[in-house]
Design an enzyme around this catalytic site. Structure first.
Site, PDB file in Angstrom:
ATOM      1  N   LEU A  37     -68.048 -52.224  39.872  1.00  0.00           N
ATOM      2  CA  LEU A  37     -66.737 -51.603  39.997  1.00  0.00           C
ATOM      3  C   LEU A  37     -65.764 -52.247  39.017  1.00  0.00           C
ATOM      4  CD1 LEU A  37     -66.411 -51.342  43.886  1.00  0.00           C
ATOM      5  CD2 LEU A  37     -66.835 -49.466  42.285  1.00  0.00           C
ATOM      6  N   GLY A 180     -57.822 -50.539  12.385  1.00  0.00           N
ATOM      7  CA  GLY A 180     -56.567 -51.231  12.677  1.00  0.00           C
ATOM      8  C   GLY A 180     -55.781 -50.572  13.787  1.00  0.00           C
ATOM      9  N   GLY A 266     -62.477 -46.428  17.475  1.00  0.00           N
ATOM     10  CA  GLY A 266     -62.228 -45.458  18.534  1.00  0.00           C
ATOM     11  C   GLY A 266     -63.317 -45.472  19.587  1.00  0.00           C
ATOM     12  N   HIS A 444     -28.151 -61.735  32.854  1.00  0.00           N
ATOM     13  CA  HIS A 444     -28.032 -62.621  31.703  1.00  0.00           C
ATOM     14  C   HIS A 444     -28.383 -64.038  32.140  1.00  0.00           C
ATOM     15  CE1 HIS A 444     -26.403 -64.433  28.044  1.00  0.00           C
ATOM     16  NE2 HIS A 444     -25.794 -65.315  28.834  1.00  0.00           N
TER      17      HIS A 444
END
Length: 466
Positions: A37, A180, A266, A444
């Site tokens: 799995l 790439g 790919g 912040h």
């Protein structure tokens, strides 16, 4: 012969999450997974590579520790221990998923499905020559595998796939990466930080070509600074394997020599199941689905890489959860309404150093679709948190439709980009405008302020830029 309401074929992120969700809906479900799995993601993709990314980033940071006032001497990378840790992370996650299946009493059949036959509206699933069970619904989640080049078959020794490079025993002194894209650039970044000499050969004029052009250019600059040599607009015409290296002949007349070659050109879909009593329509081996992930066969759905929509683990998971909802509605006679899944609004992440993350349209795509757009940008170099971290390379780029003000794209290259992109996903998928976002308070000092200021810059109202 046991009968289930749903049979899921494939236990990757799409398959196993769908099986769990169906179980939560109290729908009897069986999952077929011939290995373990987790599929490619947990076993050979997302998880093991991210374990390596952590080590690569940490190792690179330690080598610059003196910049932070910390003296570290004799920093050494022990490759075997790095890979052992990677395997431990994978084992922990995969065994965890297996434990969930066991506790939920979701059966897993560890056999390869060869055939699915249909008779009287019931599907029989055949594996290893025997009928394993029957089901009312089928979900095909059979995934994909790395593509080979016709003249460079994977040999597991010198010519490696993205799976095989995760099983090498020694760190290569040199590595040539053919392709790439996301996978190629991630491994190139990892091994370059480990100290391997790396070269990338890419046929297209830019790296990670599906990303915003400005982001692609900035990534190329960063990888060059790491010592990675780039060969763009270049193909590989020939490969000669010798005893200790591979010699690649390039289309520009040059050659590249490396100890190992990673081919990352790919992935191709996998669904080598035969169908009896019906057929499943495909296009170039990808299974054709509608907006509900339903195939031409009404009670068979398909999700994940095999559909060719967007080959990402979280795409498969989202498709699967939507299918589970639809099946629940049909079984329990409930009305289910789901908004269309817009694939380009699914976040994409690349774990190079620096990280890349994007959601929505690129600047070029937005111009083509909307005509007039607003573009805002904010650099990490102007952010206090990133300066304190010593990691201020990159920027956040926001894109909005000028007519409506709706945010249609957001792109990040820089520190923790893959975490920050969740904000973009929410903003884009809720069709938020800059005016709405300006009502939100961003904490912040945080890196998320860069997202805020890039959106403010859509109307040239960012505080910390000129």
């Amino acid at each position: 012969m046991e009968h289930f309401q749903v049979a899921v074929i494939g236990g990757g992120p799409g398959g196993y999450e769908t099986a769990i969700r169906l179980n939560q809906y109290q729908i009897s479900t069986v999952c077929f997974e011939k290995e373990r799995l987790g599929g490619v993601c947990l076993n050979w993709g997302c998880i093991p590579t991210k374990a390596l990314v952590k080590v690569a980033d940490l190792y690179a940071e330690m080598k610059h520790a003196e910049e932070f006032g910390i003296q570290i001497r004799d920093v050494k990378l022990e490759f075997d221990k790095v890979y052992n840790r990677k395997s431990q992370v994978v084992e922990k996650l995969v065994s965890g998923i297996e434990y969930i299946f066991k506790k939920r009493n979701i059966p897993v059949i560890t056999k390869k499905v060869d055939k699915i036959s249909k008779e009287a509206g019931i599907y029989s699933i055949i594996a290893e020559g025997e009928v394993q069970c029957t089901a009312d619904y089928i979900i095909l989640a059979t995934g994909s595998v790395p593509k080979e080049l016709p003249f460079m078959a994977f040999d597991g020794k010198s010519i490696l796939s993205s799976n095989e490079i995760l099983n090498i025993s020694d760190q290569p002194k040199s590595l040539a990466v053919i392709g790439g894209g996301v996978i190629g650039c991630e491994f190139a970044s990892i091994f370059a930080q480990f100290g391997t000499q790396v070269e990338i050969i890419e046929f297209l004029p830019e790296l990670v070509a599906n990303e915003d052009e400005e982001v692609s250019k900035r990534l190329a600059l960063a990888l060059k600074k790491q010592g990675i040599k780039l060969h763009l607009k270049t193909g590989v015409e020939k490969a000669e394997v010798t005893e200790d290296k591979v010699i690649l002949s390039l289309s520009n007349g040059k050659s590249v020599e490396a100890e190992k070659v990673l081919v990352s050109v790919g992935r191709k879909p996998v669904c080598d199941i035969s169908f009896e009593g019906f057929d499943i329509v495909k296009d170039k081996d990808f299974i054709i689905i509608n907006d509900d992930c339903r195939t031409n066969e009404p009670y068979i759905f398909s999700i994940g890489d095999v559909t060719g929509k967007l080959q990402l683990a979280h795409t498969a998971s989202k498709q699967g959860l939507r299918v589970a909802e639809l099946i629940k509605g049909e079984i329990k006679n409930e009305t289910i309404h789901q908004e269309e899944l817009i694939y380009h609004n699914i976040p994409r992440c690349t774990f190079t150093n620096p990280e890349i993350a994007s959601c929505g349209l690129t600047e070029k795509q937005a111009q083509e679709k909307y005509g007039e757009i607003h573009v805002g940008k904010f650099p990490f170099a102007a952010n206090g948190k990133s300066l304190g971290m010593g990691n201020n390379f990159g920027f956040v780029k926001s894109i909005a439709d000028k007519k409506t003000g709706v945010i249609v794209g957001l792109h990040i290259i820089g520190p923790v980009a893959t975490e920050l992109i969740a904000q973009a996903s929410f903003l884009i998928n809720t069709q938020s405008t800059a005016e709405v976002i300006e009502k939100v308070v961003f904490a912040h000092p945080t890196l998320s302020e860069c997202v805020m200021e890039s959106i403010e810059d859509l109307h040239k109202m960012a505080i910390h830029t000129v």
